[in-house]
Design a protein around this motif. Sequence first.
Motif, PDB file in Angstrom:
ATOM      1  N   LEU A  35     -37.120  -2.581  14.883  1.00  6.31           N
ATOM      2  CA  LEU A  35     -38.371  -1.393  15.756  1.00  6.31           C
ATOM      3  C   LEU A  35     -39.058  -2.773  17.152  1.00  6.31           C
ATOM      4  N   ALA A  36     -39.795  -3.833  15.804  1.00  6.83           N
ATOM      5  CA  ALA A  36     -40.511  -4.418  17.006  1.00  6.83           C
ATOM      6  C   ALA A  36     -39.877  -5.531  17.633  1.00  6.83           C
ATOM      7  N   ARG A  37     -38.551  -5.666  17.123  1.00  8.45           N
ATOM      8  CA  ARG A  37     -38.296  -7.037  18.057  1.00  8.45           C
ATOM      9  C   ARG A  37     -37.879  -5.799  19.947  1.00  8.45           C
ATOM     10  N   LEU A  38     -36.929  -4.701  19.402  1.00 11.30           N
ATOM     11  CA  LEU A  38     -36.939  -4.233  20.260  1.00 11.30           C
ATOM     12  C   LEU A  38     -37.658  -4.004  21.308  1.00 11.30           C
ATOM     13  N   GLY A  39     -38.918  -2.664  20.504  1.00 10.55           N
ATOM     14  CA  GLY A  39     -39.965  -2.011  21.301  1.00 10.55           C
ATOM     15  C   GLY A  39     -40.558  -3.491  22.054  1.00 10.55           C
ATOM     16  N   LEU A  40     -40.656  -4.931  21.825  1.00 10.92           N
ATOM     17  CA  LEU A  40     -41.220  -5.163  22.333  1.00 10.92           C
ATOM     18  C   LEU A  40     -40.299  -5.828  23.753  1.00 10.92           C
ATOM     19  N   GLU A  41     -38.929  -5.835  23.729  1.00  8.88           N
ATOM     20  CA  GLU A  41     -38.577  -5.997  24.857  1.00  8.88           C
ATOM     21  C   GLU A  41     -38.506  -5.136  26.024  1.00  8.88           C
ATOM     22  N   LEU A  42     -39.292  -3.814  25.595  1.00 14.08           N
ATOM     23  CA  LEU A  42     -38.623  -2.708  25.754  1.00 14.08           C
ATOM     24  C   LEU A  42     -39.910  -2.450  26.621  1.00 14.08           C
ATOM     25  N   THR A  43     -41.075  -3.166  26.120  1.00 11.28           N
ATOM     26  CA  THR A  43     -42.347  -2.806  26.713  1.00 11.28           C
ATOM     27  C   THR A  43     -42.906  -3.589  28.106  1.00 11.28           C
ATOM     28  N   ILE A  44     -41.532  -5.330  27.403  1.00  8.99           N
ATOM     29  CA  ILE A  44     -42.172  -5.744  28.852  1.00  8.99           C
ATOM     30  C   ILE A  44     -41.588  -5.494  30.070  1.00  8.99           C
ATOM     31  N   CYS A  45     -39.954  -5.177  29.505  1.00 12.19           N
ATOM     32  CA  CYS A  45     -39.811  -4.116  30.390  1.00 12.19           C
ATOM     33  C   CYS A  45     -39.915  -3.123  31.652  1.00 12.19           C
ATOM     34  N   GLN A  46     -40.908  -2.267  30.713  1.00 12.67           N
ATOM     35  CA  GLN A  46     -41.528  -1.247  31.474  1.00 12.67           C
ATOM     36  C   GLN A  46     -42.936  -1.174  31.523  1.00 12.67           C
ATOM     37  N   ASN A  47     -43.524  -2.518  30.942  1.00 15.11           N
ATOM     38  CA  ASN A  47     -44.700  -2.849  31.935  1.00 15.11           C
ATOM     39  C   ASN A  47     -44.106  -3.053  33.435  1.00 15.11           C
ATOM     40  N   GLU A  48     -43.677  -3.808  33.384  1.00 14.63           N
ATOM     41  CA  GLU A  48     -42.871  -4.637  34.758  1.00 14.63           C
ATOM     42  C   GLU A  48     -42.880  -3.903  36.053  1.00 14.63           C
ATOM     43  N   LEU A  49     -41.638  -2.504  35.286  1.00  9.91           N
ATOM     44  CA  LEU A  49     -41.542  -1.439  35.913  1.00  9.91           C
ATOM     45  C   LEU A  49     -42.579  -0.643  36.566  1.00  9.91           C
ATOM     46  N   ALA A  50     -43.836  -0.241  35.277  1.00 15.13           N
ATOM     47  CA  ALA A  50     -45.273   0.064  35.914  1.00 15.13           C
ATOM     48  C   ALA A  50     -45.766   0.205  36.777  1.00 15.13           C
ATOM     49  N   ARG A  51     -45.677  -1.224  36.654  1.00 17.41           N
ATOM     50  CA  ARG A  51     -46.898  -2.005  38.007  1.00 17.41           C
ATOM     51  C   ARG A  51     -46.482  -2.434  39.266  1.00 17.41           C
ATOM     52  N   ILE A  52     -44.182  -2.078  38.814  1.00 18.35           N
ATOM     53  CA  ILE A  52     -43.849  -2.203  40.540  1.00 18.35           C
ATOM     54  C   ILE A  52     -44.141  -1.207  41.178  1.00 18.35           C
ATOM     55  N   ARG A  53     -43.645  -0.068  39.623  1.00 20.71           N
ATOM     56  CA  ARG A  53     -44.010   1.491  40.775  1.00 20.71           C
ATOM     57  C   ARG A  53     -45.034   2.026  41.249  1.00 20.71           C
ATOM     58  N   LEU A  54     -46.688   1.529  40.535  1.00 26.91           N
ATOM     59  CA  LEU A  54     -47.861   1.317  40.608  1.00 26.91           C
ATOM     60  C   LEU A  54     -47.853   0.823  41.934  1.00 26.91           C
ATOM     61  N   ASP A  55     -47.381  -0.114  42.377  1.00 28.83           N
ATOM     62  CA  ASP A  55     -47.564  -1.699  44.271  1.00 28.83           C
ATOM     63  C   ASP A  55     -46.724  -0.561  44.944  1.00 28.83           C
ATOM     64  N   VAL A  56     -45.741   0.819  44.631  1.00 22.27           N
ATOM     65  CA  VAL A  56     -44.870   0.915  45.656  1.00 22.27           C
ATOM     66  C   VAL A  56     -46.181   2.176  46.092  1.00 22.27           C
ATOM     67  N   GLU A  57     -46.216   3.250  45.230  1.00 17.62           N
ATOM     68  CA  GLU A  57     -47.984   4.127  44.938  1.00 17.62           C
ATOM     69  C   GLU A  57     -48.832   3.993  46.101  1.00 17.62           C
ATOM     70  N   ASN A  58     -48.957   2.417  45.826  1.00 17.32           N
ATOM     71  CA  ASN A  58     -50.451   2.677  46.078  1.00 17.32           C
ATOM     72  C   ASN A  58     -50.368   1.952  48.011  1.00 17.32           C
ATOM     73  N   ALA A  59     -48.427   1.067  47.695  1.00 17.26           N
ATOM     74  CA  ALA A  59     -48.468   1.097  49.457  1.00 17.26           C
ATOM     75  C   ALA A  59     -48.507   1.927  50.328  1.00 17.26           C
TER      76      ALA A  59
END
Length: 859
Positions: free
Chosen positions: A402-426
């Motif tokens: 579960l840790a291996r799958l969680g790591l990949e999902l965390t990377i994707c979610q972090n990138e998605l959160a960063r993009i959403r935050l950039d959109v909201e900030n803009a």
Amino acid sequence: MLREESGTLTARVEELANRAESRAAQISESEARIDALRRSSSEAGESLLRLHGEQKQAEEALVHQAEALRKLEATEHDLLETSMRARDDAERAAFEHESATSQLNALKQNAAELQAKIAGFREQRDALSQESGALRDSLAGVRARHSTLTQILNDRSYTADAVQKLFAANERGGGQNFRAVGVLADYAEVEEQHEAAIEQYLRDELEYVVVETYDHARAGVSMLRDEVGGRATFFVDSLRNLRLSSEYEPIVNFRAEDGVISRLDKLVEFRDPLGAAAKQFLPRLRSAYLTDSATAAEKLSQENSQYAFVTPDGTCYQGRMVTGGRPDEVGPLGMKRELRALDAEVMQLEHKMQEKQAALELVGTELRSTEQALTEIDEKQREADREAISAMHRHGQMQSELARLGLELTICQNELARIRLDVENARQRAERAKNQHTAAALSRAEADAESARLAEALVLLRGSIQSEQNELAAARAKFAAMNERLMAAEALSTRLNEERAELERREAALQQQVTSILDETSALGKQSEDLALQLEGLRGEKLRLEIRQRELEQEWDAARTRVTQMEDHLRMSRQSLQELREQRSHAEVDRAKNDSDRQHLRETCMSEVNAQPEDLIATEAAFMSGEELAIAETNYREMKQRIESMGPVNMMALEEFNECDQRFTFLTRERDDLLQSIADTQQAIAELDLATKEKFEHAFHAINKSFSEAFHTIFGGGMAEMRLTEPDSSGDAGIDIVASPPGKRLQNVLLLSGGEKAMTALALLIAIFRYQPSPFCILDEVDAPLDEANVGRFTRLIGEMSGQTQFIIVTHNRKTMEMGSVLYGVTMQEPGVSKLVSVRWEESDASDPKQKAAAASAA
């Protein structure tokens, strides 16, 4: 009139000045506001340009971020589906581990709560024990003070010596017909604020001995005269015989403004059987008044010399007499009041003591029950711990996947959160820039309008302040002229008042002179009348003396004839006188001898029979003579010889006996107090011994357990323990150390080799440090008798313990030096010159926390 006009002008001037100041403040405020509005308008224009550019940039960034967001959301959806499938498998595997862990955590929490509860109960027990001991000490002190006051009041030590001896003889039953009820102070009741004044004023009356009948009073007087000595006053009291007098003199109407508080008989009450009737037999109470100050008492005593006036501190003023000073000690009234307060305090302390004992027993009961529950929970906790460990191994295998799958999902979610935050900030920057642009335009318009309005108001204020300043100058000039007129009028009024006072003083002096002249005229008239009467008397006396002179001249002639006859008779009388003188001298010698004999007999009577000769003569019905007198003389001499052989009589025996009796009573009371203190001390020692024994047993078992573990670690096997020896004569047990290194039998530590003794001592030292950690420890060549293998075990133990204790080791062993973080060495590069060299290990040693010892030193 001038003063009213001056006051009016002053008020007007102040009003105009205040208005001018307020106008000036308004002008300054308006000018500052205009400057601020101008700066604000300029800044708003610049902001409009800057915000317009920011709005355009934010809108362009928003379009780019929206495209990237759509791509990442698709990637996230794929990863979530894969992760959900893996999570289901992991949750099934973790269910058993979670249930075991939750059960173990619950048991640990319960155990921690019970340990905290036990610690709280022990602290509460210690606190209650300390409070109980403090209450016990306070109660003992209060009881000792209560006993002392009771003994003083019972012995009446505050009274005169004669009264004390009288009551001591009464208690021994020395007087058959005498019985004392008490002293007057035993029945008096006075409020606390008046005690000092009453005790000082009635110092003698409070020592009156209260008896029931006059027979008892007469018996007491006889006892004082014949036995104990001294003088005392007896108050004959019987509730059957005391009657309140119906004729009670009225109270003199002193006013409270004169400083009189009350008459003393209104402040003193007597308990039964005396009651209020005793006041009519104490005339000093009815003729004395309590005042609020010495000044009032002195003034009233001069005006009313028949009464006594007492101040609150006990000073008495009566006529020209003042009585006062400082009392030697607390009086009987104060001691009775303190005794009543001590009774209440003793009851309160005993009640608190009972409450503390009950609370202490309750805490002990709860502590025992809680310790039993903690033991049961510890057993359950060990069982749950074993189940949790087995479940944890099963859960670990599923968790890795579960840790291996969680790591990949965390990377994707972090990138998605960063993009959403950039959109909201803009989006927010664009919206904020638009709002700021609108607000800046509105603010600039408002600032321009406000600036124009304030400029108009400023012009009006400057015009009004100029007119008010002109009016203020005119009012000030008028006020100055009015002040000059007022000062001249005041000077004239002062001079007229002074002249009027001088005329009044001269008129009073003239009136006094007229009065003195009239008094002298009347005195001279009376003196003239007296002189005229004396003159008439002297004239009559002159005539009488002239007649007497003629008669005396006739008698002189006749006397001269008689003198001649008397001279002859005188010669005959002188001869007779000489004979009478000789007879008188013989009589005087006999009288002196008789006086000496009589004085000797009087002194003999006083020294031998303690009686006057006149009293002895009065007791004799007939006087002895002849043989009876000789026989009596012989008996007297024999009796005198027997008395002399008995030795002198100790006249102080009775007083010495009373002093010894009082001393014996005091020592008995002190002995009882010491016995009670010894009992309390023994109880405290027993409690301390019990607490010490509990702490010793706890520390002994804990150190013994750590000692066995450290011994096993250092020797790589074997066992060792500490054992208590048999108690000696003092009741204290010793400690023996037995050890069994690998391959050897169990034996006393004294039978081991030097290296084994050193390693055993080191294991004991480590066990003590684990039980009671110390901030630092110095070891001096403890590794000298150890071989390489044992030095390795020694350094591992030191490394484990260096996390909480700093070790300073003096050593020559290289392996011990390798585990230190700082190395100090002393070298002698030149003869007679030593030098200190230090080395601090970095990188490799600092990376391993188990290898951090505080310091190592090579000597």
